[in-house]
Design an enzyme around this catalytic site. Structure first.
Site, PDB file in Angstrom:
ATOM      1  N   PRO A 192       9.500  -3.327  -0.585  1.00 37.63           N
ATOM      2  CG  PRO A 192      10.085  -4.978  -1.501  1.00 37.63           C
ATOM      3  CD  PRO A 192       9.831  -4.450   0.156  1.00 37.63           C
ATOM      4  CB  CYS A 193       4.862  -1.029  -3.136  1.00 39.12           C
ATOM      5  SG  CYS A 193       5.758   0.867  -2.382  1.00 39.12           S
TER       6      CYS A 193
END
Length: 175
Positions: free
Chosen positions: A132-133
């Protein structure tokens, strides 16, 4: 290695996943461009359509339905150097509803002075959502960049914030 792809609709747009025979996510994002995802993930050959990649698709659907932790257990396989691979593992530990800055992310990855390297880990992440950047923000709390567009990043952060209980989630740096 055989690579499979599936595309499904999400509220943020079409989402495509590349998976292997073991259902590990090799690449994913808000696109229908399978060759582009293959290139992003540095995968040779072509991907074959698969209507149901099993665990990753179920996890995506559960996440969209509000189970924000559903994506956490999905296997991900990406190619990257030692620091980048470690940084991707660290990203998977950033909780939904608890975004961090690039500076905080670099510190969590064990290299507090390596803010640019941490940003590069986000920029080269081929497995969006599962790594989850989108949960990494600029120091001033603004969105920064996102390969799939800032409207998608905003939707993801809003989706996560709206699902966090008030007892756990008090304020957000991106509002």
């Amino acid at each position: 290695m055989t690579t499979y792809f599936t595309t499904t609709d999400t509220p943020a747009g079409p989402f495509t996943m590349l998976t292997d025979a073991d259902e590990a996510v090799l690449a994913s994002g808000w696109t229908t461009d399978v060759p582009g995802l293959m290139k992003l993930a540095k995968l040779p050959g072509e991907a074959r359509a698969k209507s149901d990649p099993g665990v990753p698709l179920k996890a995506l659907r559960s996440y969209l339905d509000g189970d924000l932790s559903a994506i956490d257990g999905v296997a991900v396989r990406q190619r990257g150097g030692e620091f980048i691979a470690h940084a991707w593992d660290v990203l998977r530990q950033v909780p939904a509803g608890g975004p961090v800055t690039y500076t905080e992310f670099a510190a969590r990855a064990g290299r507090p002075a390596a803010v640019r390297a941490a940003a590069m880990a986000c920029a080269t992440n081929a497995a969006a959502l599962f790594v989850p950047c989108h949960r990494v923000l600029r120091l001033d709390g603004t969105l920064g960049g996102f390969r799939w567009g800032l409207p998608v990043k905003r939707w993801l952060l809003d989706h996560e914030a709206s699902r966090i209980s008030l007892g756990t989630y008090v304020t957000s740096p991106y509002v």
